[in-house]
Design a protein around this motif. Sequence first.
Motif, mmCIF file in Angstrom:
data_model
loop_
_atom_site.group_PDB
_atom_site.id
_atom_site.type_symbol
_atom_site.label_atom_id
_atom_site.label_comp_id
_atom_site.label_asym_id
_atom_site.label_seq_id
_atom_site.Cartn_x
_atom_site.Cartn_y
_atom_site.Cartn_z
ATOM 1 N N UNK A 34 8.096 119.173 52.120
ATOM 2 C CA UNK A 34 7.874 119.224 53.562
ATOM 3 C C UNK A 34 6.619 118.481 53.978
ATOM 4 N N UNK A 35 5.580 118.515 53.153
ATOM 5 C CA UNK A 35 4.331 117.858 53.535
ATOM 6 C C UNK A 35 3.432 117.674 52.328
ATOM 7 N N UNK A 36 2.560 116.684 52.429
ATOM 8 C CA UNK A 36 1.441 116.499 51.510
ATOM 9 C C UNK A 36 0.170 116.685 52.322
ATOM 10 N N UNK A 37 -0.732 117.533 51.871
ATOM 11 C CA UNK A 37 -2.050 117.632 52.494
ATOM 12 C C UNK A 37 -3.073 117.160 51.463
ATOM 13 N N UNK A 46 -10.075 109.533 50.960
ATOM 14 C CA UNK A 46 -9.473 108.273 51.407
ATOM 15 C C UNK A 46 -8.692 107.607 50.279
ATOM 16 N N UNK A 47 -9.267 107.561 49.094
ATOM 17 C CA UNK A 47 -8.571 106.974 47.949
ATOM 18 C C UNK A 47 -7.337 107.794 47.596
ATOM 19 N N UNK A 48 -7.454 109.104 47.675
ATOM 20 C CA UNK A 48 -6.317 109.971 47.386
ATOM 21 C C UNK A 48 -5.172 109.714 48.362
ATOM 22 N N UNK A 49 -5.521 109.535 49.621
ATOM 23 C CA UNK A 49 -4.531 109.257 50.661
ATOM 24 C C UNK A 49 -3.783 107.965 50.345
ATOM 25 N N UNK A 50 -4.518 106.926 49.975
ATOM 26 C CA UNK A 50 -3.901 105.651 49.632
ATOM 27 C C UNK A 50 -3.013 105.766 48.405
ATOM 28 N N UNK A 51 -3.371 106.638 47.482
ATOM 29 C CA UNK A 51 -2.581 106.767 46.256
ATOM 30 C C UNK A 51 -1.182 107.315 46.531
ATOM 31 N N UNK A 52 -1.053 108.157 47.552
ATOM 32 C CA UNK A 52 0.277 108.609 47.955
ATOM 33 C C UNK A 52 1.107 107.412 48.400
ATOM 34 N N UNK A 53 0.504 106.568 49.212
ATOM 35 C CA UNK A 53 1.215 105.394 49.719
ATOM 36 C C UNK A 53 1.564 104.428 48.592
ATOM 37 N N UNK A 54 0.702 104.308 47.597
ATOM 38 C CA UNK A 54 1.000 103.448 46.452
ATOM 39 C C UNK A 54 2.203 103.963 45.677
ATOM 40 N N UNK A 55 2.261 105.281 45.498
ATOM 41 C CA UNK A 55 3.390 105.868 44.780
ATOM 42 C C UNK A 55 4.691 105.646 45.544
ATOM 43 N N UNK A 56 4.640 105.824 46.852
ATOM 44 C CA UNK A 56 5.843 105.617 47.661
ATOM 45 C C UNK A 56 6.264 104.144 47.659
ATOM 46 N N UNK A 83 5.555 115.137 55.873
ATOM 47 C CA UNK A 83 4.338 114.833 56.633
ATOM 48 C C UNK A 83 3.222 114.493 55.660
ATOM 49 N N UNK A 84 2.457 113.466 55.965
ATOM 50 C CA UNK A 84 1.275 113.104 55.173
ATOM 51 C C UNK A 84 0.041 113.374 56.013
ATOM 52 N N UNK A 85 -0.743 114.360 55.601
ATOM 53 C CA UNK A 85 -1.910 114.786 56.369
ATOM 54 C C UNK A 85 -3.135 114.840 55.471
ATOM 55 N N UNK A 86 -4.281 114.840 56.102
ATOM 56 C CA UNK A 86 -5.548 114.946 55.372
ATOM 57 C C UNK A 86 -6.003 116.402 55.345
ATOM 58 N N UNK A 126 2.895 104.252 61.119
ATOM 59 C CA UNK A 126 4.276 104.629 60.819
ATOM 60 C C UNK A 126 4.625 104.219 59.387
ATOM 61 N N UNK A 127 5.586 104.915 58.816
ATOM 62 C CA UNK A 127 6.010 104.653 57.448
ATOM 63 C C UNK A 127 7.479 105.006 57.354
ATOM 64 N N UNK A 128 8.285 104.204 56.642
ATOM 65 C CA UNK A 128 9.728 104.484 56.598
ATOM 66 C C UNK A 128 10.097 105.775 55.887
ATOM 67 N N UNK A 129 9.220 106.285 55.022
ATOM 68 C CA UNK A 129 9.578 107.467 54.240
ATOM 69 C C UNK A 129 8.575 108.604 54.362
ATOM 70 N N UNK A 130 7.558 108.440 55.215
ATOM 71 C CA UNK A 130 6.554 109.483 55.434
ATOM 72 C C UNK A 130 6.268 109.605 56.921
ATOM 73 N N UNK A 131 5.997 110.813 57.357
ATOM 74 C CA UNK A 131 5.576 111.031 58.739
ATOM 75 C C UNK A 131 4.059 111.124 58.770
ATOM 76 N N UNK A 132 3.412 110.093 59.286
ATOM 77 C CA UNK A 132 1.961 110.061 59.328
ATOM 78 C C UNK A 132 1.462 110.912 60.501
ATOM 79 N N UNK A 133 0.337 111.577 60.295
ATOM 80 C CA UNK A 133 -0.213 112.415 61.356
ATOM 81 C C UNK A 133 -1.730 112.406 61.304
#
Length: 404
Positions: A34-37, A46-56, A83-86, A126-133
């Motif tokens: 449902x979500x990644x926090x 910030x680096x952790x956030x980018x790593x999610x996007x790298x995996x996707x 959802x991808x949240x901080x 926006x991201x095709x496979x994640x809901x950015x917030x």
Amino acid sequence: MASPLASPIPVINPGVDDIIAILFAIASPEIEILAYTVSYGNTDSDSSYLNILKAYRAIECFLERNPLESSRFPNFNSKKRPILARGAVAPLEGEIHSAQYFHGRDGLGDITDRHPELFLESLSDCHPFLEMTSRSGADVAIDILKSQPARSVTYVALGPLTTLALMMRKENQLIRDRIGRIVCMGGALDVPGNTSPVAEFNFFADPYAVKELLLSEQGVPLDRFVMLPLDITTPHEIPFRAYEEIVDPAFHSTQIPSVSEDKSPLTHFTSSFLERTREIMLQFGKDAMELHDIVAVWCATENPPFEDNKPTELAAGWQGSRRVFDIERKGELTRGMLVVDRREDESAYPLGANRSEAQKKVNDIPSGTEGKDYGLGIFCITKTPGPQVLLKRLLYRVWGCLVP
């Protein structure tokens, strides 16, 4: 198999094993993510956030080349975007402690410098496979608990427990009423730590959150909290020789870095950060990576939330026991240490007894009996279906490799 109720909200600080745990979760049909926090921890948030996007991006590139493999990643779906949240950016109190010595400055073995083709710099709304917030991770998780059926959501904590503590401060009663299960990788009970001689990293990073959540009257509902300490996660590992033999025959080390043209985008991605991980692990005398966070995700996939008025149960092959401990928060040498009270703990044994034999007799509760009154304490997993079972499942789900 877990029921459809198992809908985890991974709380993560994506480093090496965290990213593989996320890939494993995306490939697990038992659950819906449902979500990644994203939290601080192995590296900065910030680096952790980018790593999610790298995996996707790695999965997306892999499926562009191999569209028939899409069924292997049931949680990679543009119609059901997590959802991808901080989440929290620092502990409840004190300084930030990271594990960049192991995970690198970017959290993935410094692939930012060694593999510029995997570098991500800018973020899109926006991201095709994640809901950015822009909402906080705590608020996102609380809203999910409000919107989903009560007791249906599993919260998987793979990093420091700070975000969960902030959630409890905001909506204590709501979380106590509606959370289905909390699965937490953290702590070290009867084994040495991995960040200090006595402390596991996640609990070391924010011992104040551990104290508030597990050892206070305003904490989480302990009947729905499951802890996986180093005691049970450490024996689960992926030998690098097996990875080289089964997944990537060209895998070596940073002296012979991964080349994208020679392998699938997903294998290139994992090999690019595991090559540095292998070098570090060899310095510790071990040619394998321990699967700490992967074990936690595995536990969540096999042990969904249980309904109201039903006893707690674990799936076949899983066992646990309740442990009584406190946590050191300010010690000069013992920050994050779990101080086990063996006077009250189930693991207590008579003075002069053979410790290993005594532990065998009292440390396990059989599957299906966890709802009985075994005293106070935190419920800790003491047995899984086995390291080889996990390794086979991991190799197939993430890399598509069948092992007899």
